[in-house]
Design an enzyme around this catalytic site. Structure first.
Site, short mmCIF file in Angstrom:
data_model
loop_
_atom_site.label_atom_id
_atom_site.label_comp_id
_atom_site.label_asym_id
_atom_site.label_seq_id
_atom_site.Cartn_x
_atom_site.Cartn_y
_atom_site.Cartn_z
N ASP A 62 -34.79 11.31 -4.38
CA ASP A 62 -33.72 11.32 -5.37
C ASP A 62 -32.98 9.99 -5.40
O ASP A 62 -32.76 9.41 -6.47
CB ASP A 62 -32.75 12.46 -5.07
CG ASP A 62 -31.70 12.64 -6.15
OD1 ASP A 62 -32.05 13.12 -7.23
OD2 ASP A 62 -30.53 12.29 -5.91
N LYS A 116 -9.22 22.22 -4.05
CA LYS A 116 -8.02 21.69 -3.40
C LYS A 116 -6.80 21.96 -4.27
O LYS A 116 -6.91 22.13 -5.49
CB LYS A 116 -8.18 20.19 -3.15
CG LYS A 116 -8.31 19.35 -4.40
CD LYS A 116 -8.54 17.88 -4.06
CE LYS A 116 -8.70 17.05 -5.33
NZ LYS A 116 -8.96 15.63 -5.02
N ASP A 156 -20.82 13.59 -2.96
CA ASP A 156 -21.38 13.26 -1.65
C ASP A 156 -20.34 12.65 -0.71
O ASP A 156 -20.27 13.00 0.47
CB ASP A 156 -22.54 12.27 -1.80
CG ASP A 156 -23.77 12.89 -2.43
OD1 ASP A 156 -23.95 14.12 -2.30
OD2 ASP A 156 -24.56 12.15 -3.03
N GLN A 157 -19.54 11.71 -1.22
CA GLN A 157 -18.66 10.94 -0.36
C GLN A 157 -17.47 11.74 0.17
O GLN A 157 -16.81 11.29 1.12
CB GLN A 157 -18.17 9.68 -1.08
CG GLN A 157 -17.27 9.93 -2.29
CD GLN A 157 -18.05 10.02 -3.58
OE1 GLN A 157 -19.18 10.48 -3.59
NE2 GLN A 157 -17.44 9.59 -4.67
N VAL A 158 -17.18 12.89 -0.41
CA VAL A 158 -16.04 13.69 0.08
C VAL A 158 -16.49 14.93 0.84
O VAL A 158 -15.67 15.62 1.44
CB VAL A 158 -15.11 14.10 -1.08
CG1 VAL A 158 -14.62 12.88 -1.84
CG2 VAL A 158 -15.78 15.08 -2.02
N GLN A 159 -17.79 15.21 0.82
CA GLN A 159 -18.26 16.45 1.44
C GLN A 159 -17.96 16.53 2.92
O GLN A 159 -17.54 17.58 3.42
CB GLN A 159 -19.76 16.63 1.19
CG GLN A 159 -20.12 17.06 -0.20
CD GLN A 159 -21.59 17.42 -0.34
OE1 GLN A 159 -22.30 17.59 0.67
NE2 GLN A 159 -22.05 17.55 -1.57
N GLY A 199 -25.33 20.18 -15.12
CA GLY A 199 -24.81 21.54 -15.10
C GLY A 199 -24.74 22.21 -16.45
O GLY A 199 -25.05 23.41 -16.57
N HIS A 206 -27.69 18.82 -3.06
CA HIS A 206 -28.30 17.52 -2.75
C HIS A 206 -28.24 17.36 -1.24
O HIS A 206 -27.28 17.80 -0.60
CB HIS A 206 -27.54 16.41 -3.46
CG HIS A 206 -28.03 15.02 -3.19
ND1 HIS A 206 -29.38 14.69 -3.15
CD2 HIS A 206 -27.36 13.86 -2.96
CE1 HIS A 206 -29.50 13.39 -2.93
NE2 HIS A 206 -28.29 12.88 -2.79
N GLU A 242 -33.34 2.11 -28.76
CA GLU A 242 -34.66 2.72 -28.96
C GLU A 242 -35.26 3.26 -27.67
O GLU A 242 -36.29 3.94 -27.70
CB GLU A 242 -35.60 1.72 -29.61
CG GLU A 242 -35.21 1.37 -31.04
CD GLU A 242 -36.23 0.49 -31.74
OE1 GLU A 242 -37.41 0.49 -31.33
OE2 GLU A 242 -35.85 -0.21 -32.69
#
Length: 342
Positions: free
Chosen positions: A191, A48, A83-86, A134, A108, A231
């Site tokens: 997932d 964008k 995910d929320q903007v795809q 990545g 995903h 630990e």
């Protein structure tokens, strides 16, 4: 037994013969784009206007276009945005620029599994999901190795989706380690469950309760932090290397015996029933609807929960302790946004 593919099962020339647009240049986006380019694939980046990633992509030598321009140019469109903007990105910039014979690639399955994105006729829908962040995908590729990937085909409109998904997976180095065949449904549901019940939600809550139990009993917060959080890495590394069996083999007999007799007291059958309820909410779309509705409203619940988590006493204790160790001094400065690891 799972079906696993390797380099010899894929034809790299298939993806080399395609124009690929990677939408997003975050953790996964930069790794996919750079690995594909090094495998001889023509790649552009779609971002964008004003994206903070634009200078990074250009500095790496990529041509940066708008998402719409990139989708129009490409044969293969790789959607690696959060995910929320795809779905909005897809509806506004990508869908109208697709044509028969193109392919959509996802890292995903969330938006496909829950119906937020629907590909037009004639367009393949495939998934290549590395099982690692990545920077690891990129580092392993450069070292001549690879990170295992999950591969799936949701829609084989062209009849050539499987050869394409395997070629793409080979292009990013995934088939050097192995590509496990799955479905969008299986990848998405497992997932999300793993994140919520074990890796993120389950472990976070377990650690917080352990810290609270010790400090409420009068033990020093610093000591409690080491015992229930610091630990944890040592134990997880052993499990990663050789499963639960290696972890138990590596610890003391006292720790192993305590594992057997006290573990089931803490994580009893009722926890498994709660896990089943979490899985059910994932399977029937309850979680997805709640997440997307909150995001569409400006994420008030998400942000409130984030603030609440940051205010837990274990966080202040951890920041104090981590400053004492040179090998850990910068670990609180290397992240800004929640999407940095994706």
């Amino acid at each position: 037994m799972a079906e696993i593919y390797y380099d010899n099962d894929a034809d790299l020339s298939i993806i080399q013969g395609k124009k690929v647009a990677v939408i997003g240049y975050g953790s996964q986006g930069h790794a996919h784009a750079q690995n594909l380019r090094d495998s001889g694939v023509e790649v552009v980046i779609g971002l964008k206007d004003g994206s903070k990633s634009t200078p990074k992509a250009e500095e790496a030598g990529f041509r940066v276009l708008s998402a719409a321009e990139a989708a129009q140019w490409a044969d293969v469109v790789v959607i690696l945005a959060p995910d929320q903007v795809q779905r909005t990105l897809y509806a506004d910039d990508i869908r109208a620029n697709l044509e028969a014979g193109n392919a959509l690639v996802f890292g995903h399955g969330f938006n496909i599994r829950f119906g937020y994105i629907e590909a037009p006729e004639g367009v393949d829908v495939i998934m290549v999901a590395p099982k690692g962040p990545g920077h690891t995908v990129r580092r392993e590729y450069e070292a001549g190795r690879g990170v295992p990937v999950i591969v799936a085909v949701e829609k084989d409109a062209t009849g050539a989706a499987w050869p394409l998904v395997l070629s793409y997976a080979k292009g990013i180095g995934g088939l050097r380690a192995g590509g496990i065949k799955t479905t969008f449904t299986e990848e998405t549901e497992t997932d999300l469950f793993g994140e919520q019940a074990v890796l993120c939600g389950g472990v976070s809550q377990l650690v917080q309760y352990g810290f609270e139990t010790l400090t409420e009993a009068g033990y020093q917060p610093q000591v409690a932090y080491f015992e229930v959080l610091h630990e944890l890495k040592l134990i997880v590394d052993l499990m990663w290397e050789g499963g639960i069996a290696k972890q138990r083999w590596s610890v003391s007999d006292t720790a192993e015996y305590g594992d057997y007799v006290s573990g089931p007291r803490v994580i009893g059958p009722h926890v498994k029933e709660n896990m089943k309820a979490v899985l059910s909410d994932i399977q029937d779309g309850t979680f997805a609807k709640r997440f997307i509705a909150d995001q569409d409203a400006g994420a008030p619940e998400f942000l409130a929960l984030r603030v609440k988590g940051e205010q837990h006493p274990i966080e202040a204790t951890g920041r104090e302790l981590r400053k004492l160790f040179a090998w850990n001094a910068s670990n609180d400065d290397d992240y800004v946004d929640g999407e940095v690891a994706r």
